[in-house]
Design an enzyme around this catalytic site. Structure first.
Site, PDB file in Angstrom:
ATOM      1  N   LYS A  13     -38.240  33.615   1.692  1.00 29.88           N
ATOM      2  CA  LYS A  13     -37.136  33.840   2.637  1.00 29.88           C
ATOM      3  C   LYS A  13     -36.658  35.298   2.601  1.00 29.88           C
ATOM      4  O   LYS A  13     -36.522  35.936   3.639  1.00 29.88           O
ATOM      5  CB  LYS A  13     -35.945  32.907   2.316  1.00 29.88           C
ATOM      6  CG  LYS A  13     -36.279  31.433   2.369  1.00 29.88           C
ATOM      7  CD  LYS A  13     -35.081  30.566   2.065  1.00 29.88           C
ATOM      8  CE  LYS A  13     -34.538  30.714   0.651  1.00 29.88           C
ATOM      9  NZ  LYS A  13     -35.468  30.252  -0.410  1.00 29.88           N
ATOM     10  N   ARG A  88     -27.381  25.355   2.582  1.00 28.02           N
ATOM     11  CA  ARG A  88     -28.219  24.663   1.612  1.00 28.02           C
ATOM     12  C   ARG A  88     -27.815  23.201   1.444  1.00 28.02           C
ATOM     13  O   ARG A  88     -28.427  22.488   0.645  1.00 28.02           O
ATOM     14  CB  ARG A  88     -28.066  25.353   0.261  1.00 28.02           C
ATOM     15  CG  ARG A  88     -29.250  26.209  -0.158  1.00 28.02           C
ATOM     16  CD  ARG A  88     -28.857  26.857  -1.460  1.00 28.02           C
ATOM     17  NE  ARG A  88     -29.947  27.293  -2.265  1.00 28.02           N
ATOM     18  CZ  ARG A  88     -30.403  28.538  -2.302  1.00 28.02           C
ATOM     19  NH1 ARG A  88     -29.934  29.464  -1.511  1.00 28.02           N
ATOM     20  NH2 ARG A  88     -31.360  28.856  -3.153  1.00 28.02           N
ATOM     21  N   ARG A 123     -41.997  37.272  -9.753  1.00 31.37           N
ATOM     22  CA  ARG A 123     -41.016  37.945  -8.891  1.00 31.37           C
ATOM     23  C   ARG A 123     -40.278  39.026  -9.658  1.00 31.37           C
ATOM     24  O   ARG A 123     -39.870  38.846 -10.799  1.00 31.37           O
ATOM     25  CB  ARG A 123     -40.008  36.926  -8.347  1.00 31.37           C
ATOM     26  CG  ARG A 123     -38.829  37.594  -7.637  1.00 31.37           C
ATOM     27  CD  ARG A 123     -38.216  36.745  -6.586  1.00 31.37           C
ATOM     28  NE  ARG A 123     -37.478  35.608  -7.114  1.00 31.37           N
ATOM     29  CZ  ARG A 123     -36.824  34.738  -6.338  1.00 31.37           C
ATOM     30  NH1 ARG A 123     -36.838  34.876  -5.027  1.00 31.37           N
ATOM     31  NH2 ARG A 123     -36.199  33.731  -6.878  1.00 31.37           N
ATOM     32  N   ARG A 156     -35.050  38.006 -12.615  1.00 33.19           N
ATOM     33  CA  ARG A 156     -33.843  37.177 -12.563  1.00 33.19           C
ATOM     34  C   ARG A 156     -33.864  36.122 -13.665  1.00 33.19           C
ATOM     35  O   ARG A 156     -34.887  35.514 -13.920  1.00 33.19           O
ATOM     36  CB  ARG A 156     -33.754  36.481 -11.208  1.00 33.19           C
ATOM     37  CG  ARG A 156     -33.038  37.307 -10.169  1.00 33.19           C
ATOM     38  CD  ARG A 156     -33.180  36.745  -8.793  1.00 33.19           C
ATOM     39  NE  ARG A 156     -32.860  35.324  -8.686  1.00 33.19           N
ATOM     40  CZ  ARG A 156     -32.922  34.646  -7.542  1.00 33.19           C
ATOM     41  NH1 ARG A 156     -33.294  35.263  -6.436  1.00 33.19           N
ATOM     42  NH2 ARG A 156     -32.612  33.373  -7.508  1.00 33.19           N
ATOM     43  N   ARG A 167     -34.353  23.997  -9.976  1.00 30.92           N
ATOM     44  CA  ARG A 167     -34.021  24.466  -8.625  1.00 30.92           C
ATOM     45  C   ARG A 167     -34.835  23.741  -7.554  1.00 30.92           C
ATOM     46  O   ARG A 167     -34.333  23.451  -6.472  1.00 30.92           O
ATOM     47  CB  ARG A 167     -34.233  25.978  -8.534  1.00 30.92           C
ATOM     48  CG  ARG A 167     -33.177  26.740  -9.341  1.00 30.92           C
ATOM     49  CD  ARG A 167     -33.586  28.158  -9.629  1.00 30.92           C
ATOM     50  NE  ARG A 167     -33.680  28.961  -8.430  1.00 30.92           N
ATOM     51  CZ  ARG A 167     -34.357  30.102  -8.363  1.00 30.92           C
ATOM     52  NH1 ARG A 167     -34.992  30.568  -9.415  1.00 30.92           N
ATOM     53  NH2 ARG A 167     -34.376  30.780  -7.249  1.00 30.92           N
TER      54      ARG A 167
HETATM   55  P1  ADP Z   1     -33.825  31.732  -4.014  1.00 29.09           P
HETATM   56  O1  ADP Z   1     -33.879  32.837  -2.997  1.00 29.09           O
HETATM   57  O2  ADP Z   1     -34.808  31.957  -5.088  1.00 29.09           O
HETATM   58  O3  ADP Z   1     -33.909  30.383  -3.414  1.00 29.09           O
HETATM   59  P2  ADP Z   1     -31.049  32.402  -4.098  1.00 29.09           P
HETATM   60  O4  ADP Z   1     -30.965  33.832  -4.444  1.00 29.09           O
HETATM   61  O5  ADP Z   1     -30.938  32.029  -2.656  1.00 29.09           O
HETATM   62  O6  ADP Z   1     -32.405  31.831  -4.690  1.00 29.09           O
HETATM   63  O7  ADP Z   1     -29.945  31.562  -4.879  1.00 29.09           O
HETATM   64  C1  ADP Z   1     -29.771  31.708  -6.261  1.00 29.09           C
HETATM   65  C2  ADP Z   1     -28.682  30.772  -6.741  1.00 29.09           C
HETATM   66  O8  ADP Z   1     -27.433  31.100  -6.091  1.00 29.09           O
HETATM   67  C3  ADP Z   1     -28.895  29.292  -6.416  1.00 29.09           C
HETATM   68  O9  ADP Z   1     -29.690  28.644  -7.377  1.00 29.09           O
HETATM   69  C4  ADP Z   1     -27.454  28.779  -6.402  1.00 29.09           C
HETATM   70  O10 ADP Z   1     -26.940  28.636  -7.713  1.00 29.09           O
HETATM   71  C5  ADP Z   1     -26.697  29.930  -5.758  1.00 29.09           C
HETATM   72  N1  ADP Z   1     -26.638  29.802  -4.280  1.00 29.09           N
HETATM   73  C6  ADP Z   1     -27.153  30.666  -3.359  1.00 29.09           C
HETATM   74  N2  ADP Z   1     -26.900  30.265  -2.112  1.00 29.09           N
HETATM   75  C7  ADP Z   1     -26.205  29.104  -2.215  1.00 29.09           C
HETATM   76  C8  ADP Z   1     -25.658  28.180  -1.274  1.00 29.09           C
HETATM   77  N3  ADP Z   1     -25.788  28.354   0.054  1.00 29.09           N
HETATM   78  N4  ADP Z   1     -24.997  27.081  -1.762  1.00 29.09           N
HETATM   79  C9  ADP Z   1     -24.855  26.883  -3.076  1.00 29.09           C
HETATM   80  N5  ADP Z   1     -25.354  27.706  -4.017  1.00 29.09           N
HETATM   81  C10 ADP Z   1     -26.016  28.816  -3.602  1.00 29.09           C
HETATM   82  P1  ADP Z   2     -37.018  33.365  -1.609  1.00 32.06           P
HETATM   83  O1  ADP Z   2     -36.053  34.364  -1.024  1.00 32.06           O
HETATM   84  O2  ADP Z   2     -37.399  32.278  -0.640  1.00 32.06           O
HETATM   85  O3  ADP Z   2     -36.561  32.817  -2.922  1.00 32.06           O
HETATM   86  P2  ADP Z   2     -38.768  35.683  -2.084  1.00 32.06           P
HETATM   87  O4  ADP Z   2     -38.892  36.339  -0.744  1.00 32.06           O
HETATM   88  O5  ADP Z   2     -37.935  36.333  -3.093  1.00 32.06           O
HETATM   89  O6  ADP Z   2     -38.383  34.114  -1.900  1.00 32.06           O
HETATM   90  O7  ADP Z   2     -40.255  35.474  -2.644  1.00 32.06           O
HETATM   91  C1  ADP Z   2     -40.477  34.864  -3.919  1.00 32.06           C
HETATM   92  C2  ADP Z   2     -41.607  35.605  -4.640  1.00 32.06           C
HETATM   93  O8  ADP Z   2     -42.840  35.364  -3.955  1.00 32.06           O
HETATM   94  C3  ADP Z   2     -41.427  37.114  -4.676  1.00 32.06           C
HETATM   95  O9  ADP Z   2     -41.999  37.588  -5.874  1.00 32.06           O
HETATM   96  C4  ADP Z   2     -42.227  37.581  -3.469  1.00 32.06           C
HETATM   97  O10 ADP Z   2     -42.708  38.923  -3.608  1.00 32.06           O
HETATM   98  C5  ADP Z   2     -43.371  36.596  -3.431  1.00 32.06           C
HETATM   99  N1  ADP Z   2     -43.850  36.274  -2.075  1.00 32.06           N
HETATM  100  C6  ADP Z   2     -43.118  36.235  -0.924  1.00 32.06           C
HETATM  101  N2  ADP Z   2     -43.905  35.898   0.126  1.00 32.06           N
HETATM  102  C7  ADP Z   2     -45.158  35.701  -0.385  1.00 32.06           C
HETATM  103  C8  ADP Z   2     -46.422  35.335   0.209  1.00 32.06           C
HETATM  104  N3  ADP Z   2     -46.523  35.090   1.523  1.00 32.06           N
HETATM  105  N4  ADP Z   2     -47.488  35.216  -0.613  1.00 32.06           N
HETATM  106  C9  ADP Z   2     -47.372  35.468  -1.945  1.00 32.06           C
HETATM  107  N5  ADP Z   2     -46.215  35.822  -2.557  1.00 32.06           N
HETATM  108  C10 ADP Z   2     -45.118  35.944  -1.786  1.00 32.06           C
END
Ligand code: ADP
Ligand code: ADP
Ligand code: ZN
Length: 210
Positions: A13, A88, A123, A156, A167
């Site tokens: 994302k 979410r 990541r 992270r 998660r």
């Molecule tokens: P990822 O991109 O890997 O899915 P995020 O950076 O979006 O992770 O979120 C990291 C953490 O922040 C989540 O595990 C949760 O604890 C919190 N968080 C982020 N967005 C939300 C949301 N919309 N509602 C509740 N918790 C959230």
């Molecule tokens: P999210 O915001 O959904 O948690 P991220 O954009 O941070 O996800 O991506 C999670 C991890 O996967 C990062 O290390 C990123 O560089 C990698 N990644 C993102 N898109 C791809 C892809 N299409 N193929 C392989 N790795 C990817």
């Protein structure tokens, strides 16, 4: 244009939001980044949400909804925005509707669970601007440094394998139902998120017609 990027943790994302935001000239709003900034700054809000975030649990709806509504009321959001990591839960999606936000499209990046752990362990994230990288699949130009702002990249705390499993469970239980919510409104589009980053971007642009 007001868009939602939807998908499991690690689906890509943040990576795709950054590209779509540059193309459209609108900001990306990542609730995860806002939460991490609050924790790093040690604010009252940060103290309240730290335990949840570190355990891979969702922060309570009313806290996140408050943060989000304050953020989208700022001037830079007037022409649209991309939501990364919000809504979410169904309650968060309903809150967005109650705020009068007209979402054009919820774009879901589809990636199976078995690919997620590999993405999370590799990541690396920029603590300054929020950009994310992967040591193998999407490395920065200069090792350990952010391409966008040169800050030193970090791993992270919640990307540890045991927290990733927690998660994913939270995602399936509480977040996946939000897909049906937008599908019922005719606003859901899906992209195969297992493809290389550039191909996912291409498919996302095509799905959005941009
Ligand atoms: P990822 O991109 O890997 O899915 P995020 O950076 O979006 O992770 O979120 C990291 C953490 O922040 C989540 O595990 C949760 O604890 C919190 N968080 C982020 N967005 C939300 C949301 N919309 N509602 C509740 N918790 C959230
Ligand atoms: P999210 O915001 O959904 O948690 P991220 O954009 O941070 O996800 O991506 C999670 C991890 O996967 C990062 O290390 C990123 O560089 C990698 N990644 C993102 N898109 C791809 C892809 N299409 N193929 C392989 N790795 C990817
Ligand atoms: Zn950066």
């Amino acid at each position: 244009m007001k868009l939602i990027l939807f998908g499991a943790p690690g689906a890509g994302k943040g990576t795709q939001a950054s590209k779509i935001a540059d193309r459209l000239g609108v900001p990306t709003i990542s609730t995860g980044n806002i939460i991490r900034e609050a924790i790093a700054a040690g604010t009252e809000l940060g103290k309240k949400v730290k335990e949840y975030s570190n355990a891979g649990k969702l922060v309570p709806d009313e806290v996140v909804i408050g943060m989000l509504s304050e953020r989208i009321s700022r001037a830079d959001c007037a022409n649209g925005f991309i939501l990364d990591g919000f809504p979410r839960t169904i309650a968060q999606a309903e809150a967005l509707d109650a705020l009068g936000v007209e979402i054009e499209c919820a774009l879901s990046l589809e990636v199976p669970d078995e690919d997620i752990e590999r993405r999370m362990t590799g990541r690396r994230s920029c603590p300054a601007c929020g950009e994310t990288y992967h040591i193998i699949y999407n490395p920065p130009t200069s090792e350990g440094r952010c391409d966008k702002c040169s800050a030193e990249l970090i791993r992270r705390a919640d990307d540890a394998p045991e927290t990733v499993q927690a998660r994913l469970a939270v995602y399936h239980e509480q977040t996946e139902p939000v897909k049906a919510y937008y599908d019922a409104k005719g606003k859901l589009k899906t992209v195969d998120g297992r493809q290389a980053v550039e191909k996912v971007t291409e498919d996302a642009y095509a799905a959005l017609g941009i």
